[in-house]
Design an enzyme around this catalytic site. Structure first.
Site, short mmCIF file in Angstrom:
data_model
loop_
_atom_site.label_atom_id
_atom_site.label_comp_id
_atom_site.label_asym_id
_atom_site.label_seq_id
_atom_site.Cartn_x
_atom_site.Cartn_y
_atom_site.Cartn_z
N ASP A 1 -40.83 9.64 -55.04
CA ASP A 1 -39.95 8.82 -54.21
C ASP A 1 -38.51 9.05 -54.66
O ASP A 1 -38.20 8.92 -55.85
CB ASP A 1 -40.33 7.34 -54.37
CG ASP A 1 -39.65 6.44 -53.34
OD1 ASP A 1 -38.49 6.72 -52.96
OD2 ASP A 1 -40.28 5.45 -52.94
N LEU B 1 -33.87 14.99 -45.80
CA LEU B 1 -34.48 14.48 -44.58
C LEU B 1 -35.27 13.20 -44.83
O LEU B 1 -35.72 12.57 -43.86
CB LEU B 1 -35.43 15.53 -43.99
CG LEU B 1 -34.86 16.92 -43.71
CD1 LEU B 1 -35.97 17.84 -43.23
CD2 LEU B 1 -33.73 16.85 -42.69
N ASN C 1 -27.47 9.24 -34.91
CA ASN C 1 -26.59 8.72 -33.86
C ASN C 1 -26.43 7.22 -33.97
O ASN C 1 -25.46 6.66 -33.44
CB ASN C 1 -27.13 9.11 -32.49
CG ASN C 1 -28.43 8.40 -32.14
OD1 ASN C 1 -28.42 7.33 -31.52
ND2 ASN C 1 -29.56 8.97 -32.50
N TYR D 1 -30.64 0.03 -40.07
CA TYR D 1 -30.89 1.47 -40.20
C TYR D 1 -29.58 2.24 -40.03
O TYR D 1 -29.25 3.11 -40.84
CB TYR D 1 -31.90 1.90 -39.13
CG TYR D 1 -32.11 3.39 -38.99
CD1 TYR D 1 -32.93 4.09 -39.87
CD2 TYR D 1 -31.50 4.10 -37.95
CE1 TYR D 1 -33.14 5.45 -39.73
CE2 TYR D 1 -31.72 5.46 -37.80
CZ TYR D 1 -32.53 6.13 -38.70
OH TYR D 1 -32.73 7.48 -38.56
N LYS E 1 -27.20 4.59 -42.69
CA LYS E 1 -26.69 5.94 -42.44
C LYS E 1 -25.17 6.00 -42.64
O LYS E 1 -24.64 6.96 -43.22
CB LYS E 1 -27.05 6.38 -41.02
CG LYS E 1 -28.55 6.55 -40.78
CD LYS E 1 -29.17 7.59 -41.69
CE LYS E 1 -30.61 7.88 -41.32
NZ LYS E 1 -31.24 8.89 -42.21
N SER F 1 -32.24 12.58 -30.40
CA SER F 1 -33.67 12.38 -30.15
C SER F 1 -34.40 13.69 -30.43
O SER F 1 -34.42 14.59 -29.58
CB SER F 1 -33.90 11.94 -28.71
OG SER F 1 -33.15 10.78 -28.41
#
Length: 269
Positions: free
Chosen positions: A47, A69, A110, A138, A142, A167
């Site tokens: 992790d 990622l 985004n 979320y 970011k 997407s």
């Protein structure tokens, strides 16, 4: 180039890792889950919130770049979102600085600008200069991870590219996704450009294909060598209108900017 890819077992990792290997890069996978059957190459199961475990990987291997990622792909409490997106980024950046790894590429989103109303867009496009307007915790995670990347780029001279992904799907499935789609092939092109563009410093690009209906400005990505080739418009005839299209099109974050995602920042018992 030898690249550590975190989240290598995730949806993007499973597409990008084989493509990077085919392009001549050496890929080392890292994920919280064991290496999938049939996958080759070095693999670490851990992790990324465990800074000591991350540092041990860098002690054992030499890397030219990190492609980050890993991270929870949906909404969570604010502490969980910060842990998943910011703490993991910090652990990697610290290890990179300690071991002289010069390049960091991050799967941002985004949703870092998702509360931007579409009616306010100059020229109908969101620019990278648009102020951060996260639509969820979320998105907050970011934004904070991007800020940390900027700090390490300024403080230590690291090259750090944040890819604000739209997407990521085999094909668009909703009207919104005709604007926000990132094809598998264009995702590989985006990652390759972010890993190899000369001396970007801290940079942001929008990770979408060359969509006719695009909401985000592709010029910053093209300046970094990202030349998308696919267009969601090729699928427009097979994407039916939906009852939520108007609501999901009001802000660039789509459903993440709707009332369904409104929640307290902290989970309480």
């Amino acid at each position: 180039m030898k690249v550590l890819v975190t989240g290598a077992a995730g949806s993007i990792g499973r597409v990008v890792c084989p493509a990077l290997t085919a392009a001549g890069h050496t890929v080392v996978g890292l994920d919280r889950v064991p290496q999938p059957d049939g996958e080759d190459g070095a693999w670490y199961t851990l992790d990324c919130t465990d800074a000591d475990a991350v540092a041990a990987v860098f002690d054992a291997e030499s890397f030219d770049a990190v492609l980050h990622l890993a991270g929870h792909p949906g909404e969570a409490s604010l502490p969980d979102s910060l842990s998943s997106h910011v703490v993991t980024t910090a652990a990697l950046l610290d290890a990179m600085h300690e071991h002289g790894v010069p390049r960091f590429v991050y799967a941002s989103s985004n949703h870092a600008v998702g509360r931007t109303p579409r009616r306010d867009l100059p020229g109908d496009l969101v620019r990278v200069e648009t102020r951060p307007r996260p639509d969820t915790f979320y998105g907050v995670g970011k934004v904070a991870a991007e800020a940390l990347m900027s700090l390490y780029a300024d403080r230590y001279g690291l090259d750090a590219v944040a890819c604000r992904i739209g997407s990521f799907l085999e094909r668009p499935e909703t009207v919104r996704q005709l604007a926000t789609w990132l094809s598998h092939d264009d995702c590989v092109r985006m990652v390759e450009a972010a890993l190899t563009t000369p001396a970007p410093g801290f940079a942001v690009l929008y990770g979408i294909s060359a969509n006719t209906r695009a909401w985000w400005d592709l010029a910053p990505g093209r300046a970094l060598g990202y030349d998308p080739q696919d267009d969601a418009e090729a699928f427009a005839g097979s994407v039916p209108p939906g009852p939520d299209d108007e609501e999901q099109g009001a802000h660039v974050g789509g459903p993440f900017a709707t009332a369904a995602f409104v929640r307290p920042a902290l989970d309480r018992t």
